[in-house]
Design an enzyme around this catalytic site. Structure first.
Site, PDB file in Angstrom:
ATOM      1  N   ARG A   1     -17.849  10.598 -42.279  1.00 42.42           N
ATOM      2  CA  ARG A   1     -16.628  11.417 -41.663  1.00 42.42           C
ATOM      3  C   ARG A   1     -16.792  12.978 -41.953  1.00 42.42           C
ATOM      4  O   ARG A   1     -15.840  13.458 -42.141  1.00 42.42           O
ATOM      5  CB  ARG A   1     -15.309  10.746 -42.256  1.00 42.42           C
ATOM      6  CG  ARG A   1     -15.195   9.303 -42.081  1.00 42.42           C
ATOM      7  CD  ARG A   1     -15.238   8.793 -40.833  1.00 42.42           C
ATOM      8  NE  ARG A   1     -14.175   9.291 -39.811  1.00 42.42           N
ATOM      9  CZ  ARG A   1     -14.042   8.775 -38.352  1.00 42.42           C
ATOM     10  NH1 ARG A   1     -15.172   7.800 -38.159  1.00 42.42           N
ATOM     11  NH2 ARG A   1     -13.292   9.415 -37.657  1.00 42.42           N
ATOM     12  N   LEU A   2     -18.052  13.113 -41.916  1.00 41.83           N
ATOM     13  CA  LEU A   2     -18.252  14.797 -42.328  1.00 41.83           C
ATOM     14  C   LEU A   2     -18.110  15.482 -40.922  1.00 41.83           C
ATOM     15  O   LEU A   2     -17.789  16.726 -41.103  1.00 41.83           O
ATOM     16  CB  LEU A   2     -19.842  14.811 -42.909  1.00 41.83           C
ATOM     17  CG  LEU A   2     -19.841  16.300 -43.717  1.00 41.83           C
ATOM     18  CD1 LEU A   2     -19.024  16.698 -44.623  1.00 41.83           C
ATOM     19  CD2 LEU A   2     -21.399  16.024 -44.394  1.00 41.83           C
TER      20      LEU A   2
ATOM     21  N   SER B   1     -22.074   8.909 -41.165  1.00 38.20           N
ATOM     22  CA  SER B   1     -20.994   7.583 -41.046  1.00 38.20           C
ATOM     23  C   SER B   1     -19.857   7.929 -42.424  1.00 38.20           C
ATOM     24  O   SER B   1     -19.359   7.052 -42.783  1.00 38.20           O
ATOM     25  CB  SER B   1     -21.593   6.182 -41.320  1.00 38.20           C
ATOM     26  OG  SER B   1     -22.454   6.173 -39.995  1.00 38.20           O
TER      27      SER B   1
ATOM     28  N   PHE C   1     -24.965  22.337 -31.916  1.00 38.26           N
ATOM     29  CA  PHE C   1     -25.757  21.902 -33.054  1.00 38.26           C
ATOM     30  C   PHE C   1     -25.011  21.545 -34.121  1.00 38.26           C
ATOM     31  O   PHE C   1     -25.010  21.865 -35.537  1.00 38.26           O
ATOM     32  CB  PHE C   1     -26.606  23.350 -33.646  1.00 38.26           C
ATOM     33  CG  PHE C   1     -27.294  23.688 -32.469  1.00 38.26           C
ATOM     34  CD1 PHE C   1     -28.384  23.181 -32.009  1.00 38.26           C
ATOM     35  CD2 PHE C   1     -27.163  25.154 -31.960  1.00 38.26           C
ATOM     36  CE1 PHE C   1     -29.471  23.661 -30.978  1.00 38.26           C
ATOM     37  CE2 PHE C   1     -28.092  25.626 -31.061  1.00 38.26           C
ATOM     38  CZ  PHE C   1     -28.974  25.008 -30.444  1.00 38.26           C
ATOM     39  N   LEU C   2     -24.275  20.496 -33.851  1.00 36.43           N
ATOM     40  CA  LEU C   2     -23.427  19.866 -34.805  1.00 36.43           C
ATOM     41  C   LEU C   2     -24.250  18.918 -35.488  1.00 36.43           C
ATOM     42  O   LEU C   2     -25.000  18.037 -34.743  1.00 36.43           O
ATOM     43  CB  LEU C   2     -22.174  18.864 -34.090  1.00 36.43           C
ATOM     44  CG  LEU C   2     -21.807  17.926 -35.070  1.00 36.43           C
ATOM     45  CD1 LEU C   2     -20.784  18.365 -36.307  1.00 36.43           C
ATOM     46  CD2 LEU C   2     -20.567  17.002 -34.192  1.00 36.43           C
TER      47      LEU C   2
ATOM     48  N   LYS D   1     -10.750   7.589 -33.950  1.00 35.73           N
ATOM     49  CA  LYS D   1      -9.541   7.825 -35.026  1.00 35.73           C
ATOM     50  C   LYS D   1      -9.529   9.280 -35.291  1.00 35.73           C
ATOM     51  O   LYS D   1      -8.536   9.789 -35.574  1.00 35.73           O
ATOM     52  CB  LYS D   1     -10.134   7.024 -36.537  1.00 35.73           C
ATOM     53  CG  LYS D   1      -9.834   5.688 -36.775  1.00 35.73           C
ATOM     54  CD  LYS D   1      -9.647   5.373 -38.034  1.00 35.73           C
ATOM     55  CE  LYS D   1      -8.458   5.275 -38.415  1.00 35.73           C
ATOM     56  NZ  LYS D   1      -7.871   5.107 -39.682  1.00 35.73           N
TER      57      LYS D   1
ATOM     58  N   LEU E   1     -27.015  24.887 -23.803  1.00 40.11           N
ATOM     59  CA  LEU E   1     -28.658  24.698 -24.364  1.00 40.11           C
ATOM     60  C   LEU E   1     -28.492  23.333 -25.397  1.00 40.11           C
ATOM     61  O   LEU E   1     -27.446  23.209 -25.938  1.00 40.11           O
ATOM     62  CB  LEU E   1     -28.960  26.029 -25.336  1.00 40.11           C
ATOM     63  CG  LEU E   1     -28.883  27.042 -24.484  1.00 40.11           C
ATOM     64  CD1 LEU E   1     -29.233  28.495 -25.416  1.00 40.11           C
ATOM     65  CD2 LEU E   1     -30.055  27.189 -23.246  1.00 40.11           C
TER      66      LEU E   1
HETATM   67  C1  LIG Z   1     -10.768  25.887 -30.545  1.00 42.78           C
HETATM   68  C2  LIG Z   1     -11.872  25.477 -31.095  1.00 42.78           C
HETATM   69  C3  LIG Z   1     -12.441  24.157 -31.289  1.00 42.78           C
HETATM   70  C4  LIG Z   1     -13.737  24.075 -31.622  1.00 42.78           C
HETATM   71  C5  LIG Z   1     -13.970  22.329 -31.889  1.00 42.78           C
HETATM   72  C6  LIG Z   1     -14.385  21.860 -30.500  1.00 42.78           C
HETATM   73  C7  LIG Z   1     -14.681  20.508 -30.645  1.00 42.78           C
HETATM   74  C8  LIG Z   1     -16.226  20.467 -30.947  1.00 42.78           C
HETATM   75  C9  LIG Z   1     -16.839  19.127 -31.099  1.00 42.78           C
HETATM   76  C10 LIG Z   1     -18.215  19.008 -31.601  1.00 42.78           C
HETATM   77  C11 LIG Z   1     -19.135  19.218 -30.562  1.00 42.78           C
HETATM   78  C12 LIG Z   1     -20.514  18.990 -30.995  1.00 42.78           C
HETATM   79  C13 LIG Z   1     -21.834  19.393 -29.729  1.00 42.78           C
HETATM   80  C14 LIG Z   1     -22.953  19.017 -30.291  1.00 42.78           C
HETATM   81  O1  LIG Z   1     -23.675  19.485 -31.139  1.00 42.78           O
HETATM   82  S1  LIG Z   1     -23.754  17.540 -29.520  1.00 42.78           S
HETATM   83  C15 LIG Z   1     -25.120  17.235 -30.739  1.00 42.78           C
HETATM   84  C16 LIG Z   1     -24.459  16.397 -31.707  1.00 42.78           C
HETATM   85  N1  LIG Z   1     -25.529  16.076 -32.837  1.00 42.78           N
HETATM   86  C17 LIG Z   1     -26.212  14.956 -32.859  1.00 42.78           C
HETATM   87  O2  LIG Z   1     -26.208  14.070 -31.950  1.00 42.78           O
HETATM   88  C18 LIG Z   1     -27.263  14.936 -34.045  1.00 42.78           C
HETATM   89  C19 LIG Z   1     -27.624  13.762 -34.480  1.00 42.78           C
HETATM   90  N2  LIG Z   1     -26.436  13.083 -35.085  1.00 42.78           N
HETATM   91  C20 LIG Z   1     -25.568  13.590 -36.131  1.00 42.78           C
HETATM   92  O3  LIG Z   1     -26.088  14.554 -36.731  1.00 42.78           O
HETATM   93  C21 LIG Z   1     -24.265  12.779 -36.566  1.00 42.78           C
HETATM   94  O4  LIG Z   1     -24.443  11.474 -36.004  1.00 42.78           O
HETATM   95  C22 LIG Z   1     -23.041  13.708 -35.849  1.00 42.78           C
HETATM   96  C23 LIG Z   1     -22.828  14.927 -36.678  1.00 42.78           C
HETATM   97  C24 LIG Z   1     -23.179  13.755 -34.393  1.00 42.78           C
HETATM   98  C25 LIG Z   1     -21.646  12.730 -36.162  1.00 42.78           C
HETATM   99  O5  LIG Z   1     -21.990  12.496 -37.565  1.00 42.78           O
HETATM  100  P1  LIG Z   1     -21.712  10.751 -38.390  1.00 42.78           P
HETATM  101  O6  LIG Z   1     -22.458  10.233 -37.304  1.00 42.78           O
HETATM  102  O7  LIG Z   1     -22.077  10.916 -39.461  1.00 42.78           O
HETATM  103  O8  LIG Z   1     -20.120  10.569 -37.875  1.00 42.78           O
HETATM  104  P2  LIG Z   1     -19.193  10.950 -39.086  1.00 42.78           P
HETATM  105  O9  LIG Z   1     -18.648   9.751 -39.598  1.00 42.78           O
HETATM  106  O10 LIG Z   1     -19.278  12.171 -39.737  1.00 42.78           O
HETATM  107  O11 LIG Z   1     -17.714  11.339 -37.790  1.00 42.78           O
HETATM  108  C26 LIG Z   1     -17.766  10.221 -36.824  1.00 42.78           C
HETATM  109  C27 LIG Z   1     -16.652  10.906 -35.726  1.00 42.78           C
HETATM  110  O12 LIG Z   1     -17.258  11.853 -35.193  1.00 42.78           O
HETATM  111  C28 LIG Z   1     -17.401  11.674 -33.858  1.00 42.78           C
HETATM  112  N3  LIG Z   1     -18.584  12.051 -33.332  1.00 42.78           N
HETATM  113  C29 LIG Z   1     -19.752  11.287 -33.338  1.00 42.78           C
HETATM  114  N4  LIG Z   1     -20.698  12.364 -32.383  1.00 42.78           N
HETATM  115  C30 LIG Z   1     -20.075  13.398 -31.899  1.00 42.78           C
HETATM  116  C31 LIG Z   1     -20.320  14.291 -31.251  1.00 42.78           C
HETATM  117  N5  LIG Z   1     -21.433  14.662 -30.840  1.00 42.78           N
HETATM  118  N6  LIG Z   1     -19.453  15.398 -30.969  1.00 42.78           N
HETATM  119  C32 LIG Z   1     -18.242  15.221 -31.411  1.00 42.78           C
HETATM  120  N7  LIG Z   1     -17.784  14.107 -32.288  1.00 42.78           N
HETATM  121  C33 LIG Z   1     -18.901  13.407 -32.380  1.00 42.78           C
HETATM  122  C34 LIG Z   1     -17.314  10.132 -33.724  1.00 42.78           C
HETATM  123  O13 LIG Z   1     -16.871   9.661 -32.513  1.00 42.78           O
HETATM  124  C35 LIG Z   1     -16.237   9.781 -34.858  1.00 42.78           C
HETATM  125  O14 LIG Z   1     -14.904  10.295 -34.573  1.00 42.78           O
HETATM  126  P3  LIG Z   1     -13.897   8.832 -34.073  1.00 42.78           P
HETATM  127  O15 LIG Z   1     -14.774   8.148 -33.088  1.00 42.78           O
HETATM  128  O16 LIG Z   1     -13.443   8.344 -35.138  1.00 42.78           O
HETATM  129  O17 LIG Z   1     -12.653   9.700 -33.257  1.00 42.78           O
END
Ligand SMILES: CCCCCCCCCCCCCC(=O)SCCNC(=O)CCNC(=O)[C@H](O)C(C)(C)COP(=O)(O)OP(=O)(O)OC[C@H]1O[C@@H](n2cnc3c(N)ncnc32)[C@H](O)[C@@H]1OP(=O)(O)O
Length: 547
Positions: free
Chosen positions: A281-282, A279, A270-271, A136, A547
């Site tokens: 949507r933060l 879950s 480090f997201l 989404k 990293l």
């Molecule tokens: C121009 C500048 C642009 C800068 C930005 C560029 C983009 C950067 C992108 C980020 C790069 C990060 C690089 C790293 O740090 S990768 C490391 C990611 N961190 C972890 O795995 C740590 C453990 N997990 C958590 O802390 C949470 O589960 C996270 C924070 C991952 C999701 O939190 P939560 O589980 O509470 O979910 P929600 O309800 O808030 O949100 C759900 C939505 O999030 C989508 N989701 C889940 N995992 C990821 C993920 N790894 N990258 C991108 N999106 C991800 C998911 O498909 C869904 O979207 P959609 O399926 O509905 O569409």
């Protein structure tokens, strides 16, 4: 959260009280459209939808009838049996999932999958099962869709043109009870807070046995590279006296070359969202906020990696592991005992020579920065996706400035006749053992292969490169063993397919997907073939290490 991992009582208590006051109950999905605001009811509907999707898939796999996909007219009505056989061979995880299903049915299922998905090893089940419409958030972002065809010949470039007027001047609001903050990593207390959040809530393996334990010193190194900006170090805190840090996202500026284009991009890492706030949507709100801040600074592209499949990897690599302390890895359940082997045989198999063998091998020093900068820059031109380092970045990333107990990066050079001919490095990233096995050992000390380069890469037909890199990386293994590491990890990027097998690296079950934000380019090879095996002929694609 793992039962065995102690979480401080005040933190739990705080979150409970936030929850009671309603702060946790209403985490609005800010900015994704008001219809997306997550209420308990919509959450339930979504879960139901997900479940029905899963059941549909399970039914399909069990041989029940699948409804025709909308685009069926574009697909051949049936893949030839030979093609099905080939695809199954090429994607081992699919092979397992489709085992026992008649070829006709398998053909029908495979036909519905995008070929690039099939080839990159994206599987039908588990965390990789979603189709584009179920993303989404990601469906609203300037990233390629899964079904964009590789043969699409649009030139490389931004997916969305962003003008300064389009960029919101203020951050989107957070759910009641939470507020934005910038993390000040020049303040040791704040680095410790980030360390605490990540050490308790960051990436775990699929079986919740291990969790990355990036040290505070590591974070300081990783996030304060040349040109770093405090405004790209973003946190979310609970309002109230504790101001508990509950989420983070970080960016650092780098110059990235994607094929012939060199761009100023942000590298995102480090997201993290506290387990109690998952879950809700933060994550999309954090991603949009860092996007907004980068856009305000005139940066419109990003690079990031992850173990999860999102739309759409530009290239994927596989993890390989080389045991240094096999007994410990076995005791904590990281390494299996292969059938027909014994612990004694495994220990013997993983023995390393006690001394390094590359002529002129020594620790990299400040005086090597210029020649390493020169060698590494030339070496990286051989890859389609690579960072363009500055001299200061070479100093930052490769010169150890810490006392031995805090050392994060180890770099070595080979010097012959006063010339630096080779360079190699690894960094230290521990993982906490969080499952049952933590009683025996609470940490795995892992070295990760970082950058290396060799003059042999420029010999006609790369003559001698394979042998030289095998020797160089063997020396890195020896250094890592001396520095008391338990395991040495490497991906299939750079020239790694040349030496992984010979140096007894074993294939891991993890993939690392590389993503570009707001940049269209054709897929870039991650050094693996369609069978998910390292392949020397697939080198030359991914040349960046995150990293
Ligand atoms: C121009 C500048 C642009 C800068 C930005 C560029 C983009 C950067 C992108 C980020 C790069 C990060 C690089 C790293 O740090 S990768 C490391 C990611 N961190 C972890 O795995 C740590 C453990 N997990 C958590 O802390 C949470 O589960 C996270 C924070 C991952 C999701 O939190 P939560 O589980 O509470 O979910 P929600 O309800 O808030 O949100 C759900 C939505 O999030 C989508 N989701 C889940 N995992 C990821 C993920 N790894 N990258 C991108 N999106 C991800 C998911 O498909 C869904 O979207 P959609 O399926 O509905 O569409």
């Amino acid at each position: 959260m793992s039962e065995s991992h102690p979480v401080g009582a005040p933190l739990e208590a705080h979150l409970e009280s936030e929850s009671e006051s309603g702060a946790e109950e209403q985490p609005q999905e800010v900015g994704e459209g008001s219809q997306d605001a997550t209420t308990t009811a919509t959450e339930k509907t979504k879960k139901k939808k997900k479940r029905s999707k899963r059941s549909k898939l399970v039914s399909a796999l069990k041989g029940e009838k699948l409804s025709e996909p909308a685009e069926s007219s574009k697909s051949p009505s049936k893949l030839p049996d030979e093609a099905v056989k080939k695809l199954l061979e090429m994607n081992p995880s699919l092979k397992g999932e489709l085992a026992g299903i008649p070829p006709e049915k398998a053909s029908e299922i495979l036909r519905k999958m995008d070929v690039s998905q099939l080839l990159s090893g994206i599987s039908l089940n588990g965390k990789n099962q979603k189709d584009m419409a179920s993303y989404k958030f990601w469906a609203t972002q300037p990233v390629p869709k899964f079904d964009e065809k590789p043969e699409d010949s649009r030139p490389d470039g931004p997916i969305k043109e962003v003008t300064p007027e389009m960029v919101p001047k203020t951050a989107a609001p957070l759910p009641e009870g939470y507020e934005w903050c910038e993390l000040d990593l020049t303040n040791d207390e704040e680095i410790k807070e980030v360390y605490k959040l990540l050490s308790q809530h960051y990436v775990e393996d699929d079986h919740a046995m291990f969790r990355f334990n990036y040290s505070a010193v590591f974070l300081d190194w990783a996030l304060k590279s040349p040109g770093w900006k405090k405004s790209w170090h973003i946190g979310v805190r609970a309002k109230g006296p504790s101001r508990l840090l509950v989420a983070s996202i970080f960016g650092i500026p780098i110059k990235l070359r994607i094929r012939q284009n060199v761009l100023d991009v942000v590298e995102i890492n480090f997201l993290c969202v506290h387990k109690k706030l998952r879950s809700r949507r933060l994550a999309p709100v954090l991603i949009k906020e860092i996007t907004r801040r980068c856009n305000l600074d005139g940066v419109y592209q990003a690079i990031y990696t992850g173990g999860v499949v999102l739309p759409t990897p530009v290239g994927s690599c596989r993890y390989f592991h080389r045991s240094l302390d096999w007994s410990k890895l076995y005791e904590i359940g990281f390494s299996p005992l292969p059938p027909n082997s014994t612990p004694a045989k495994m220990i013997a198999r993983n023995q390393l020579p006690s001394n390094t063998s590359t002529p002129g091998w020594r620790v990299m020093e400040e005086r090597d920065i210029e020649p390493v900068y020169d060698l590494l820059s030339r070496y990286l031109t051989r890859f389609e996706l690579a960072q363009e380092f500055t001299r200061d970045e070479v100093e930052h990333w490769f010169i150890n400035k810490h006392k031995p107990e805090d050392q994060v990066v180890w770099s070595f050079v080979a010097e012959q006749d006063g010339k630096i001919t080779d360079f190699g490095s690894f960094y230290c990233l521990e993982s906490s053992v969080i499952g049952e096995m933590s009683k025996k050992h609470d940490k795995i000390r892992a070295a990760y292969l970082y950058y290396y380069a060799s003059e042999h890469a420029f010999n006609p037909k790369e003559k001698g490169l394979k042998e030289r890199l095998t020797q160089l990386v063997q020396d890195l293994l020896i250094e890592a063993k001396k520095a008391k590491f338990d395991v040495f990890n490497a991906l299939t990027l750079h020239d790694n397919p040349l030496f992984l097998e010979q140096l007894k690296f074993g294939a891991g079950d993890g993939q690392l997907h590389h993503y570009l934000y707001n940049w269209r380019t054709k897929p870039i090879s991650g050094g693996i073939n369609a069978k998910n095996q390292p392949d020397e002929s697939k080198r030359g694609g991914i040349g960046i290490v995150l990293l």
